[in-house]
Each structure stands twice: as C-alpha cells, then as structure tokens.
Design an enzyme around this catalytic site. Structure first.
Site, PDB file in Angstrom:
ATOM      1  CG  ASN A 154      -0.555  -0.309   2.512  1.00 64.02           C
ATOM      2  OD1 ASN A 154       1.128  -0.886   2.207  1.00 64.02           O
ATOM      3  ND2 ASN A 154      -1.074   0.087   3.624  1.00 64.02           N
ATOM      4  CD  GLU A 251       5.019  -1.155  12.866  1.00 63.52           C
ATOM      5  OE1 GLU A 251       2.982  -1.093  12.365  1.00 63.52           O
ATOM      6  OE2 GLU A 251       5.311  -1.184  13.356  1.00 63.52           O
ATOM      7  CB  CYS A 285      -2.423  -1.475   8.644  1.00 65.72           C
ATOM      8  SG  CYS A 285      -1.184  -0.279   8.291  1.00 65.72           S
ATOM      9  CD  GLU A 459       7.661   0.318   9.779  1.00 64.83           C
ATOM     10  OE1 GLU A 459       6.712   0.250   9.725  1.00 64.83           O
ATOM     11  OE2 GLU A 459       8.968  -0.239   9.624  1.00 64.83           O
TER      12      GLU A 459
HETATM   13  P1  NAD Z   1       1.318 -10.153   3.228  1.00 68.48           P
HETATM   14  O1  NAD Z   1       1.400 -10.325   4.226  1.00 68.48           O
HETATM   15  O2  NAD Z   1       0.549 -10.875   2.025  1.00 68.48           O
HETATM   16  O3  NAD Z   1       2.935  -9.650   1.961  1.00 68.48           O
HETATM   17  C1  NAD Z   1       3.448  -8.912   2.690  1.00 68.48           C
HETATM   18  C2  NAD Z   1       5.777  -9.247   2.425  1.00 68.48           C
HETATM   19  O4  NAD Z   1       5.311 -10.259   3.020  1.00 68.48           O
HETATM   20  C3  NAD Z   1       5.095  -9.122   1.173  1.00 68.48           C
HETATM   21  O5  NAD Z   1       6.475  -8.799   0.687  1.00 68.48           O
HETATM   22  C4  NAD Z   1       5.393 -10.763   0.844  1.00 68.48           C
HETATM   23  O6  NAD Z   1       6.083 -11.174  -0.713  1.00 68.48           O
HETATM   24  C5  NAD Z   1       5.858 -10.551   1.882  1.00 68.48           C
HETATM   25  N1  NAD Z   1       6.089 -12.444   2.703  1.00 68.48           N
HETATM   26  C6  NAD Z   1       4.914 -13.024   2.000  1.00 68.48           C
HETATM   27  N2  NAD Z   1       4.823 -14.006   3.102  1.00 68.48           N
HETATM   28  C7  NAD Z   1       6.163 -14.587   3.849  1.00 68.48           C
HETATM   29  C8  NAD Z   1       7.169 -15.297   4.225  1.00 68.48           C
HETATM   30  N3  NAD Z   1       6.734 -16.532   4.233  1.00 68.48           N
HETATM   31  N4  NAD Z   1       8.329 -14.747   4.536  1.00 68.48           N
HETATM   32  C9  NAD Z   1       8.951 -13.898   4.713  1.00 68.48           C
HETATM   33  N5  NAD Z   1       8.216 -12.670   3.054  1.00 68.48           N
HETATM   34  C10 NAD Z   1       7.150 -13.006   3.104  1.00 68.48           C
HETATM   35  O7  NAD Z   1       0.690  -8.382   3.176  1.00 68.48           O
HETATM   36  P2  NAD Z   1      -0.006  -7.430   2.146  1.00 68.48           P
HETATM   37  O8  NAD Z   1      -1.480  -8.083   1.417  1.00 68.48           O
HETATM   38  O9  NAD Z   1       1.249  -7.465   0.753  1.00 68.48           O
HETATM   39  O10 NAD Z   1      -0.649  -6.282   2.077  1.00 68.48           O
HETATM   40  C11 NAD Z   1      -1.480  -6.067   3.290  1.00 68.48           C
HETATM   41  C12 NAD Z   1      -1.484  -5.897   4.641  1.00 68.48           C
HETATM   42  O11 NAD Z   1      -0.071  -4.876   5.168  1.00 68.48           O
HETATM   43  C13 NAD Z   1      -2.897  -5.529   5.139  1.00 68.48           C
HETATM   44  O12 NAD Z   1      -2.657  -7.016   6.764  1.00 68.48           O
HETATM   45  C14 NAD Z   1      -2.503  -4.691   6.154  1.00 68.48           C
HETATM   46  O13 NAD Z   1      -3.175  -4.092   7.346  1.00 68.48           O
HETATM   47  C15 NAD Z   1      -0.813  -5.159   6.024  1.00 68.48           C
HETATM   48  N6  NAD Z   1      -0.279  -3.342   6.607  1.00 68.48           N
HETATM   49  C16 NAD Z   1       0.531  -3.592   7.937  1.00 68.48           C
HETATM   50  C17 NAD Z   1       0.631  -1.958   7.791  1.00 68.48           C
HETATM   51  C18 NAD Z   1       1.516  -1.777   9.083  1.00 68.48           C
HETATM   52  O14 NAD Z   1       2.428  -0.564   9.598  1.00 68.48           O
HETATM   53  N7  NAD Z   1       0.675  -2.334  10.308  1.00 68.48           N
HETATM   54  C19 NAD Z   1       1.140  -1.283   6.880  1.00 68.48           C
HETATM   55  C20 NAD Z   1       0.672  -1.581   5.854  1.00 68.48           C
HETATM   56  C21 NAD Z   1       0.241  -2.724   5.819  1.00 68.48           C
END
Ligand code: NAD
Length: 485
Positions: A154, A251, A285, A459
């Site tokens: 995002n 996060e 998020c 962060e």
């Molecule tokens: P996701 O969990 O699908 O992926 C996040 C990242 O992790 C990607 O780069 C992905 O390639 C990587 N990944 C996936 N499996 C992995 C593994 N087994 N080992 C290492 N890396 C791995 O999330 P998304 O769909 O990209 O993003 C949306 C999610 O992120 C939502 O749940 C949102 O709330 C959260 N988010 C949190 C924050 C925060 O600061 N708290 C900010 C933005 C988004």
C-alpha cells in the site's frame, strides 16, 4: 515502446541495478487500467546471495562512520526525494493505483520526512556513563548489523524509507524486499541514497514473492527482520526469525475501532471516519473500520456521511481532481467485493456504495454499512478496502469492551468534546497508535505500531532507534581484581 514505469533492472545491489532474467517474471499491472506497465524478475538464489553478502560487507565501514556523516547522507537523500516528488509520486501512482492527489502529499514526502528525521537523530545516538564508586559502566548504542525489510503493497516508498532510514541511521545495512505487487518505488529509494552519497551496498533491493522473503529471513547472516504485512505472514516470519534468535519489528493488520460519542462535532467525526476508511481506497492498516456511533447521533451521522461520501471523485488517478482510486489488484478487488456480499447476506444495512464502479480498472465504490453487529464477518475481519462498518452503542463502558473484543490492536480513535472522557477511553483501549478528535495521522515524530496480533515493535520516532540498535555495556574496574582463590 517501453513504459516510463519500467525500471532499468529488477534489483538494486551494491550501488547498481542488477538483472537475472532466470528469476520468475512478475508483471506490474496499473490498477486504474489493468494494463501491464512493467516486468521485474523475482530474485534467484544467486541474487539473494549477492544482496546479502554485499550488505554484510558494506555494513562495518558504514557503522564506523560518525553519526553526523551518516545523518548528512540521509538528509541529502531527503532533499533529493523532495526535489523529485512529482516524478516519484507519478511512479507511486503507477505502482499502487493511488490517486496523484494523495501520492503528491503522502508518499515520497513521508519517505523524505523519515530520511530527514533519522538523519537528524543519527549524530545523537549515544550511551550512558554509570558511576559505581571508583569503577564505572559505560554503554554504547551499536548497530544490529544486517537488517532485512519486507514491505506490503500500500505504501511502497514510505515503507522502504520508514525501515531504511532508521536502520541506516543506526549504522546497519539493509536488504529490502518490496511487495511483489508494487516492486517499483523501493528501487528509486535505493537510487536516491546512492546519489546522496551512501556507500554502495548499505541499502539493497531485491524482488520476489514470499519465497524470497523466506530466504532472506532464514539466512544466518541476518540480524533483524522488519515486516509490514498481514497477520498470517507476520506469524510465519516471526517464527522463522525466532529460529535464528533475530530481532523483529512486525507491523501487521488491524480492525481498529473509531468511537464517536453523542457530543462530538459531527462534521469532524465524519471527516475522521472518511480519512480512516477511504484514504488510499481503504488500503491502510491503521484504518478505523469499526465505527461505533452513539445512538443519539447515529442517523444524523449516517446522513452526513452518505452525503460527503457521495462527493468522492473516482477516475483517472493521474488527474489531480480524482480523490478515490482503484484497489491495487483485481484479486484484492474480488476479495473486497466478497466481503461486501457477506455484509449484505449477514443483514447489514447498505447506506452507500456496495459494488464495483462501472469503469475500467479495479474500482470499488466507497461503501458504508450501518446496523453492523459485532459478530458479522465485516466487523471481525480485516477487509483492506473501502468498506466502513457503522455499529451503534449506548454507554462508554459497553463500547470500550466491544472495541477491545478483537485479536487486533493497531489503532483506535475517539471523537468527543469531553476531554476527560477522551483520555479515559483511550487509556482503556488496547491499541498502539491512537487518535483524539482525529484519525490516521502518521507523522514521523510519533511512534507507530500495534499491540496484540497487530504486531511488535514500533516504527518512526525515537522508538524506532531502539528497534534498530542494541546496547553494549562495559564494566571498567579501576582497582585490583578480587578472586576466591
Ligand atoms: P502480505 O502479508 O501478503 O505480504 C507482505 C510481504 O510479506 C510481501 O512482501 C510478501 O511477499 C512477503 N511475504 C509473504 N510471505 C512471506 C514469508 N513466508 N516470508 C517472508 N516474506 C513473506 O501483506 P500484503 O497483502 O502485501 O499487505 C496487506 C497487509 O499488510 C494488511 O494486512 C495490512 O494491514 C498490512 N499492513 C500493515 C501496516 C502496518 O504498518 N501495520 C502497513 C501496511 C499494511
């Protein structure tokens, strides 16, 4: 003709673009049209190895520079990023589909803030002197070493900077893996750091899906993993990091409560609910997706909310008049549409939106459900799209208990003119990043992060320094050593 968003190569390692076309091709799709605008390749094991060994080798000399020198480079990078804001914002819009109206003020600008802020702090990272009679202990704040950053889709520029800037300020090196959905912007961050004078290898970018993330997290040379992503991914990454006793920052997702009392200023509360649900088309998020409205103002609130939501301008994200963009991918659009159907099936009252917009790209109308109850799927699960659930409540005690009845704990907000109540309610909410008479502000000066399943660590702010450094304590004896024998 090559699209302007196509990067020179997939990865950025040791100060330059690197390609290995043997890696799985990852198409980059512009969400506003569905058109493929670029291709990158997932990192092969050879690329992962190159990035990690380069970062490991570069880190020691970087940590030996003075904080002032490191800070100067970060602050120079901030200036370059601000000067390039327009082009970087256009790229962010291509990467994510978010409207230029937003990206011009929220992405490279926020990344630059992080570079400037942590650049400013770099020179002040000191330890303490602890007197013990004639002896003393001194402490040193040292870098962790090699850090891995893994991003969600995002905020690709912001996430790379929120992780990279504090990591580098503390003297660490970083290998950053952006989300496979938005691989473009982090490469620019790496380019800018080099232009600002960062030594080659201190900030590297490799592409790939979870598999590449997994290879980075499990490598024994890695000292710290900072992930922004969903709770299920967070659990996997946290477990893998624990295996190697690595530091983590997680996060993760949320289902945050936004509580609006009868005495709130209605327009400000509606504004907070709009910011907390529809900014970036709901792909934030910390969004306050459970909007608890006290019964006395419920219908007035809903009427004003529907009226103002009707003013959203859906359209070409590159047109600065557009205020509401598409979902990042077709898949994410379908997930969100599935939740909207669930909301209807489970008996929530649709106030506005509720369907895919009749236009190209992955647009969903900003959607508001009222009469949502705590057990409905749309009130329990993170949707990560423009779907607001409005729930009613009677008393403060009741709403606090219901707001806390979730596995998540990222954010929470309260709107009221009664400041004693505002602070009391916030004090009782289980959340890391909270707001009073506002929602979703994320200045770099403020700690950001969640409790419960929403994550560990923080962060931004001085807190981030603690999560990218460690303390060494040194006992200094002035006299003789006494021993039992
Ligand atoms: P996701 O969990 O699908 O992926 C996040 C990242 O992790 C990607 O780069 C992905 O390639 C990587 N990944 C996936 N499996 C992995 C593994 N087994 N080992 C290492 N890396 C791995 O999330 P998304 O769909 O990209 O993003 C949306 C999610 O992120 C939502 O749940 C949102 O709330 C959260 N988010 C949190 C924050 C925060 O600061 N708290 C900010 C933005 C988004």
């Amino acid at each position: 003709m090559t699209h302007p968003a196509q990067p020179k190569a997939s990865h950025f390692i040791n100060g330059e673009y690197v390609e290995d076309t043997a890696g799985t091709p990852i198409p980059v799709i512009y969400a506003a049209t569905g058109e493929q605008i670029a291709t990158v390749h997932a990192a092969t094991p050879a690329i992962v190895e190159q990035a990690l060994s380069t970062a490991k080798a570069a880190q020691k000399a970087w940590a030996k520079m003075t904080g002032t020198e490191r800070g100067r480079i970060l602050r120079r990078a901030a200036d370059i990023m601000r000067e390039g804001n327009h082009d970087l914002s256009v790229l962010e819009t291509y990467d994510t589909g978010k409207p230029l109206q937003e990206t011009l003020v929220a992405d490279a600008t926020s990344g630059a803030d992080a570079l400037e802020y942590f650049g400013g702090l770099a020179a002040s990272l000191t330890g303490e002197h602890i007197p013990l009679g004639e002896d003393w202990v001194y402490t040193k704040r040292e870098a962790l070493g090699l850090c891995v950053g893994i991003g969600a889709w995002n905020y690709p520029t912001q996430i790379a900077c929120w992780k990279g800037a504090p990591a580098l300020a503390c003297g660490n090196a970083m290998v950053f893996k952006p989300s496979e959905t938005t691989p473009l912007c982090a490469l620019k961050v790496a380019e800018i750091l080099i232009e600002a004078g960062a030594p080659a290898g201190v900030f590297n970018v490799v592409q790939g899906m979870g598999e590449v993330g997994g290879a980075l997290v499990t490598d024994p040379r890695v000292d710290k993993v900072s992930l922004t992503g969903s709770v299920p991914t967070g659990k996997k990454v946290y477990a893998a990091a624990a295996e190697g006793m690595k530091h983590v920052t997680m996060e993760l997702g949320g289902k945050s409560p936004l509580i609006i009392f009868d005495d709130a200023d209605i327009d400000n509360a509606v504004g907070g609910a709009i910011n907390g649900n529809f900014y970036s088309s709901g792909q934030v998020c910390s969004n306050g997706t459970r909007v608890f409205v006290q019964k006395g103002i419920k219908e007035k609130f809903l009427a004003r909310l529907a009226e103002r939501t009707g003013n959203a301008i859906l359209g070409d994200p590159m047109d600065e008049a557009t205020s509401f963009g598409p979902m990042v991918t077709e898949n994410q659009m379908n997930i969100v549409l599935g939740y909207i159907e669930k909301g209807k099936e489970e008996g929530a009252r649709l106030i506005c939106g509720g369907k895919r917009a009749d236009m190209d790209g992955y647009f969903i109308e900003p959607t508001v459900f009222a009469d949502v109850t705590d057990d409905m799927t749309i009130a329990r699960e993170e949707i990560f799209g423009p779907v607001m659930s409005v729930l009613d409540f009677d008393t403060e005690e009741e709403v606090v208990a219901r707001a806390n009845d979730t596995e998540f704990g990222l954010s929470a907000g309260v709107f009221t003119k009664d400041f004693t109540r505002a602070h009391r309610v916030i004090g009782n909410l289980e959340a890391g990043s909270c707001f009073i008479n506002s929602y979703n502000d994320a200045p770099v000066e403020a700690p950001f992060g969640g409790v419960k399943a929403s994550g560990v660590g923080r962060e931004n702010s001085k807190e981030a320094i603690k999560h990218f450094s460690q303390v060494k304590s040194v006992y200094v004896r002035m006299g003789d050593v006494e021993a039992a024998f």
